[in-house]
Enzyme design. Structure first.
Site, PDB file in Angstrom:
ATOM      1  N   HIS A 171      -4.342 -14.636  10.775  1.00  0.00           N
ATOM      2  CA  HIS A 171      -3.300 -13.598  10.815  1.00  0.00           C
ATOM      3  C   HIS A 171      -3.787 -12.256  11.359  1.00  0.00           C
ATOM      4  CE1 HIS A 171      -0.999 -16.427   8.472  1.00  0.00           C
ATOM      5  NE2 HIS A 171      -1.922 -16.427   7.543  1.00  0.00           N
TER       6      HIS A 171
ATOM      7  N   PRO B 139       0.835  -1.215   0.000  1.00  0.00           N
ATOM      8  CA  PRO B 139       0.000   0.000   0.000  1.00  0.00           C
ATOM      9  C   PRO B 139       0.868   1.263   0.000  1.00  0.00           C
ATOM     10  CG  PRO B 139      -0.643  -1.515   1.751  1.00  0.00           C
ATOM     11  CD  PRO B 139       0.636  -2.024   1.186  1.00  0.00           C
ATOM     12  N   GLU B 140       0.504   2.209  -0.867  1.00  0.00           N
ATOM     13  CA  GLU B 140       1.203   3.487  -0.935  1.00  0.00           C
ATOM     14  C   GLU B 140       0.232   4.593  -0.528  1.00  0.00           C
ATOM     15  OE1 GLU B 140       3.292   3.916  -4.683  1.00  0.00           O
ATOM     16  OE2 GLU B 140       3.402   1.767  -4.945  1.00  0.00           O
TER      17      GLU B 140
ATOM     18  N   ARG C 142       2.297 -11.522   6.318  1.00  0.00           N
ATOM     19  CA  ARG C 142       3.759 -11.589   6.209  1.00  0.00           C
ATOM     20  C   ARG C 142       4.477 -10.771   7.276  1.00  0.00           C
ATOM     21  NH1 ARG C 142       5.630 -11.189   0.116  1.00  0.00           N
ATOM     22  NH2 ARG C 142       7.621 -11.631   1.117  1.00  0.00           N
TER      23      ARG C 142
END
Ligand SMILES: [Zn+2]
Length: 267
Positions: A92, A2-3, A110
């Site tokens: 997660h 994500p930016e 991750r």
């Protein structure tokens, strides 16, 4: 990853729903996502109200009603979703903030993202350059004159500009018709003006389309972004350029995939 447009989309969704709410409880804290290590979130968060939520670079910053702050970084695969307390917890999920009828859940398979407790520390912005949507061409000239690196690599450096990542760097360079390998300090004033305009244009359009989903990104409701359909170069290797039909090329620069049109972006 994500930016700026993806992170800003999440902030715009969660801010009106959470500002003014009180954090009742926290659950499921996976300790290795919390920085600094050994921060006792059970002491810092429950009972506190959310004063303000905003974005700085790719960070989602929460200001509490006692003035303390923390931020969440989504890393590669992080998601921050607002859910009903009744909905099932997904795999997660590392942290849940219970706030009345809303739960803010941080999921990150991750674990390159995390929760960063700042308290009253103000030095957390020291390693961040200016926000690209507020950047002037004069500022950008100065910032780029200080590095000989390839312009693509310089755009990814968060100390130079904060919030631009791999997708929007490639798209902005295409919009500005600049080859990604050009040395940053060799760009002309005219090219930098075009680049500054390209960065703003690409980020603003991406924001309008609620960001890009290539694999993992989802907004605060769990929905995908739509801007990936409008990418001109990113992830379009071998496909025809929207302008000139030349095949889009992929090279590796600073260990990152870089996509460009060899005809529109000549050196
Ligand atoms: Zn082209």
């Amino acid at each position: 990853m994500p930016e700026l447009p993806e992170v800003e989309t999440i902030v715009r969704m969660i801010s009106p729903r959470l500002t003014g709410r009180k954090i009742d409880h926290i659950r499921l804290v996976r300790l290795d996502i919390v920085r600094p290590a050994r921060t006792d979130l059970a002491k810092c968060l429950p009972g506190r109200g959310i004063g303000r939520i905003y974005r700085r670079a790719k960070r989602i910053v929460f200001e509490l009603d006692d003035g303390n702050r923390f931020y969440i970084h989504l890393g590669m695969t992080g998601r921050l979703t607002l859910e009903s307390p009744k909905s099932a917890i997904k795999a997660h999920t590392h942290l849940v903030l219970e706030m009345g009828q809303e739960e803010l859940r941080f999921v990150d398979p991750r674990r390159f993202g995390g929760f960063f407790w700042l308290g009253s520390d103000d030095s957390w912005e020291n390693d961040l350059g200016p926000e690209p949507l507020e950047l002037s061409s004069e500022q950008l000239v100065v910032l780029l004159s200080q590095t000989k690196r390839a312009i693509k690599t310089a755009l990814l450096d968060q100390k130079i500009i904060a919030g631009v990542g791999n997708i929007y760097a490639d798209e902005a360079l295409f919009a500005a018709k600049i080859h990604p390998r050009m040395a940053a300090n060799r760009l002309t004033k005219e090219q930098i003006v075009r680049l500054n305009r390209g960065i703003k244009q690409v980020l603003t359009r991406a924001l309008k389309h609620r960001g890009s989903t290539l694999r993992d990104y989802r907004d605060a409701n769990g929905d995908s972004g739509n801007f990936q359909k409008l990418h001109r170069v990113y992830d379009r290797t071998g496909q025809p350029c929207w302008n000139c039909k030349t095949k889009i090329m992929r090279i590796v620069l600073g260990q990152r995939s870089t996509h460009f049109c060899p005809r529109c972006q000549m050196r």
